[in-house]
Design an enzyme around this catalytic site. Structure first.
Site, PDB file in Angstrom:
ATOM      1  N   CYS A 277      -9.516  39.694  -0.368  1.00 26.67           N
ATOM      2  CA  CYS A 277     -10.484  38.613  -0.194  1.00 26.67           C
ATOM      3  C   CYS A 277     -10.684  37.711  -1.399  1.00 26.67           C
ATOM      4  O   CYS A 277     -11.040  36.547  -1.251  1.00 26.67           O
ATOM      5  CB  CYS A 277     -11.849  39.181   0.165  1.00 26.67           C
ATOM      6  SG  CYS A 277     -11.804  40.518   1.337  1.00 26.67           S
TER       7      CYS A 277
ATOM      8  N   CYS B  91      -9.382  34.179  -1.881  1.00 22.61           N
ATOM      9  CA  CYS B  91      -9.962  33.125  -1.048  1.00 22.61           C
ATOM     10  C   CYS B  91     -11.409  32.847  -1.437  1.00 22.61           C
ATOM     11  O   CYS B  91     -11.802  31.718  -1.669  1.00 22.61           O
ATOM     12  CB  CYS B  91      -9.884  33.540   0.417  1.00 22.61           C
ATOM     13  SG  CYS B  91     -10.728  32.435   1.548  1.00 22.61           S
ATOM     14  N   HIS B  92     -12.217  33.897  -1.507  1.00 20.62           N
ATOM     15  CA  HIS B  92     -13.654  33.738  -1.751  1.00 20.62           C
ATOM     16  C   HIS B  92     -14.013  33.767  -3.230  1.00 20.62           C
ATOM     17  O   HIS B  92     -15.153  33.462  -3.580  1.00 20.62           O
ATOM     18  CB  HIS B  92     -14.424  34.844  -1.029  1.00 20.62           C
ATOM     19  CG  HIS B  92     -14.251  34.823   0.452  1.00 20.62           C
ATOM     20  ND1 HIS B  92     -14.866  33.902   1.264  1.00 20.62           N
ATOM     21  CD2 HIS B  92     -13.505  35.606   1.279  1.00 20.62           C
ATOM     22  CE1 HIS B  92     -14.528  34.114   2.524  1.00 20.62           C
ATOM     23  NE2 HIS B  92     -13.696  35.149   2.557  1.00 20.62           N
TER      24      HIS B  92
ATOM     25  N   MET C  69     -12.785  32.691  11.649  1.00 20.89           N
ATOM     26  CA  MET C  69     -12.857  34.086  11.257  1.00 20.89           C
ATOM     27  C   MET C  69     -11.926  34.951  12.100  1.00 20.89           C
ATOM     28  O   MET C  69     -12.044  34.976  13.317  1.00 20.89           O
ATOM     29  CB  MET C  69     -14.293  34.586  11.442  1.00 20.89           C
ATOM     30  CG  MET C  69     -14.430  36.083  11.358  1.00 20.89           C
ATOM     31  SD  MET C  69     -14.234  36.620   9.681  1.00 20.89           S
ATOM     32  CE  MET C  69     -15.929  36.578   9.184  1.00 20.89           C
TER      33      MET C  69
ATOM     34  N   HIS D 202      -6.358  21.481  -5.647  1.00 24.32           N
ATOM     35  CA  HIS D 202      -5.270  22.448  -5.483  1.00 24.32           C
ATOM     36  C   HIS D 202      -4.002  21.926  -6.146  1.00 24.32           C
ATOM     37  O   HIS D 202      -3.937  21.840  -7.354  1.00 24.32           O
ATOM     38  CB  HIS D 202      -5.066  22.742  -3.991  1.00 24.32           C
ATOM     39  CG  HIS D 202      -4.233  23.936  -3.715  1.00 24.32           C
ATOM     40  ND1 HIS D 202      -4.547  25.188  -4.207  1.00 24.32           N
ATOM     41  CD2 HIS D 202      -3.088  24.090  -3.010  1.00 24.32           C
ATOM     42  CE1 HIS D 202      -3.629  26.054  -3.821  1.00 24.32           C
ATOM     43  NE2 HIS D 202      -2.724  25.412  -3.091  1.00 24.32           N
TER      44      HIS D 202
ATOM     45  N   HIS E  27      -1.732  20.073   1.977  1.00 25.38           N
ATOM     46  CA  HIS E  27      -1.014  21.011   1.102  1.00 25.38           C
ATOM     47  C   HIS E  27       0.358  20.404   0.816  1.00 25.38           C
ATOM     48  O   HIS E  27       1.367  20.799   1.402  1.00 25.38           O
ATOM     49  CB  HIS E  27      -0.886  22.387   1.761  1.00 25.38           C
ATOM     50  CG  HIS E  27      -0.507  23.468   0.791  1.00 25.38           C
ATOM     51  ND1 HIS E  27       0.753  23.587   0.260  1.00 25.38           N
ATOM     52  CD2 HIS E  27      -1.235  24.480   0.248  1.00 25.38           C
ATOM     53  CE1 HIS E  27       0.796  24.626  -0.562  1.00 25.38           C
ATOM     54  NE2 HIS E  27      -0.405  25.187  -0.585  1.00 25.38           N
TER      55      HIS E  27
END
Length: 576
Positions: free
Chosen positions: A80, A83-84, A121, A360, A402
């Protein structure tokens, strides 16, 4: 429980939408609509050692035993944190701070983890990826304050710094007969290696042990030194002039990282290197011949929008300016671009430009003056004028741009453009980049094309090519993920042709995701990675750019999970 082949299933733990305010009943019906390509991209494991993070206990959170806490911590850091964020402040994924998680409550969190939601999710319980016990454990764990890994400063870096061949002991001229400008550096992701491949013979010249999952390869301004950085923040410097290319210096600049670059401004060629870390949030300027760390700069600070303090703003793309002695550094979570002048490291001069979150990757326009970079969760492209050292524009684009480094070419109707593809939708968008010759088109989306689907990681062309290639490696569909779309630059509205790259590879079973077009030096060949799991066969497929037909397939037992490929001259000269 950790899987190296993370791209097979989205690995973001099922807590992404806890802040969205939708009900558990809605979540039960929504999981089938999850954007799998987006989730696969977001769910990247962290390279931070979970054992380094000190356990904490939080009032109001359910009790956990020491063993339970350690198990949950390992799941979080492996699945995780990429990402978080290590501190759960959010980035590509939603924030998971205790004010949110404790307010939602245990049963609410368990429902999201189990069923997922249409908002993105994954349904980790009903899919079988997490057991009922693991679901409850993770729901409890995120109600506690996040454990913080240790810092990584100069003493820790010096302990890892090694000069294997001193500059004075290196050759003064090229000692091999390699056509270095057409050499490819290929990431062997899960092996923790790179392969150097001769672009002419298609033979593997050397396989070198590096950091885990090398993220990028970058060339020095001279084209002699190759720099690679792994997700574990290990930087390796490779001398391509030696009889056999060898790692001549190495260092770790943190616990997790993504970016490395070298100085390219006239008079400073090869003098310095820079690497940016995810944890700790910092960048490090090093000696360009030895990697000796010279300056560590933290990136913690206030966000551009809410003006709130962020304790973990990670360093994303770094590029070297050709207009000033500067590095251009993307600070992901705060949405700021720093122009770091390296003329005097003892009196470091930095211009900080407020842009958009979350920054990014990106690349230069064809003139080398403007840096275009994705603020992917804001669905925008930020344009920095490297000459005037200021924000030029912010352009709204599709869902989760991206571009890699993007693609530069001349549109027959709109003039010079730079193109991006998207993770979250099927569009390819062209942005005008010529404010002097085509002022009405500058910094606007002048054309939108429809590709195979979402899940694109890279888009590519070359000055000698009439083709524009778009991969869809993270698309949930087998067809798009195992092929590429190619457009005729001179007839864009005619649509795209699909090239069955994985089929041409003929590697047998497996996921076989096709990723990252990369041209050779001449611009008449395009190389693709056919990225399979560790226990299956991977390959590199080479396409004749003029005919769009299969030219060659490279198969070798040493090609373990190949992903990124970087041609020396294209990387050195920023040709894309």
């Amino acid at each position: 429980m950790m899987k190296k082949d993370w791209y097979l299933k989205p690995l973001a733990v099922a807590v992404t939408t806890v802040a969205l305010g939708i009900s558990a009943a809605q979540a039960q019906d929504g999981h089938k609509d999850v954007d799998e390509s987006q989730s696969a991209y977001q769910g990247t494991e962290s390279s931070v050692d979970p054992g380094s993070a000190k356990a904490v206990r939080t009032p109001g959170a359910p009790d956990l035993t020491e063993a339970e806490f350690e198990t949950a911590k390992e799941i979080y850091f492996q699945r995780c944190a990429g990402c978080h964020g290590v501190l759960r402040k959010g980035a590509t994924g939603k924030p998971l701070t205790t004010d949110i998680t404790q307010e939602r409550g245990l049963e609410y969190l368990k429902a999201f983890i189990n069923y997922g939601s249409a908002a993105g999710m994954p349904n980790w319980g009903t899919s079988g990826d997490l057991t009922d016990d693991e679901i409850e454990l993770m729901a409890k764990y995120i109600m506690h304050e996040p454990p913080t890994p240790p810092e990584f400063g100069m003493p820790e870096m010096m302990d890892t710094w090694e000069v294997r061949v001193a500059p004075e002991d290196r050759p003064t001229e090229q000692m091999n007969d390699l056509a270095i400008e057409n050499l490819f550096s290929v990431t062997l992701r899960d092996a923790g290696q790179i392969a150097l491949i001769d672009g002419e013979s298609k033979e593997i010249v050397k396989v070198l042990d590096t950091g885990y999952a090398v993220h990028i390869s970058r060339m020095s301004a001279s084209g002699r030194y190759l720099f690679v950085i792994g997700r574990d923040a290990k930087v390796d410097m490779i001398d391509l002039w030696m009889e056999e290319p060898e790692i001549v210096a190495t260092i770790k600049i943190g616990m997790e990282a993504r970016s490395v670059e070298t100085s390219k401004f006239e008079g400073y060629e090869d003098d310095l290197a820079i690497a940016g870390a995810y944890w700790p949030p910092q960048y490090v300027i090093m000696d360009g011949e030895t990697l000796e760390p010279k300056k560590i700069v933290a990136t913690r600070g206030m966000t551009v929008d809410t003006q709130e303090y962020h304790p973990e703003p990670r360093v994303a793309a770094i590029v070297a300016s050709h207009r000033h002695p500067e590095f251009i550094v993307n600070i992901k979570e705060t949405g700021k671009v720093r122009l770091v002048n390296y003329e005097n490291l003892d009196a470091l001069s930095t211009v900080e430009i407020d842009t958009s979150r979350y920054l990014h990757d990106g690349g230069w326009d064809a003139s080398g003056r403007y840096f275009l970079t994705a603020a992917n969760e804001s669905n925008q492209i930020v344009v920095i004028d490297a000459q005037e050292r200021e924000l030029e524009a912010i352009v709204d684009v599709g869902k989760i741009p991206h571009p890699g480094r993007g693609a530069n070419f001349v549109d027959s109707e709109h003039g010079p453009v730079w193109a991006t593809s998207h993770l979250g939708d099927a569009t390819i968008q062209l942005i005008g980049t010529d404010p002097e010759g085509h002022p009405d088109n500058a910094w606007k989306v002048v054309r939108t094309l429809e590709g195979q689907g979402g899940g694109s990681l890279f888009i590519k062309t070359h000055p000698e090519s009439d083709n524009l290639y778009v991969d869809t490696a993270l698309n949930p569909g087998e067809g798009p993920s195992q092929s590429v779309a190619v457009f005729d630059i001179n007839d864009l509205e005619a649509g795209y042709e699909v090239l069955p790259i994985a089929e041409w590879a003929d590697v047998g079973e497996g996921v076989k995701r096709v990723v990252q077009p990369e041209y050779n030096q001449a611009g008449d060949e395009v190389w693709f990675s056919v990225w399979n799991t560790m226990d299956e066969t991977s390959a590199l497929v080479i396409v004749d750019d003029e005919t769009r037909e299969l030219k060659h397939v490279i198969k070798d037992e040493r090609l373990v999970t190949p992903t990124g490929k970087f041609n020396v001259i294209n990387t050195q000269k920023d040709i894309y």
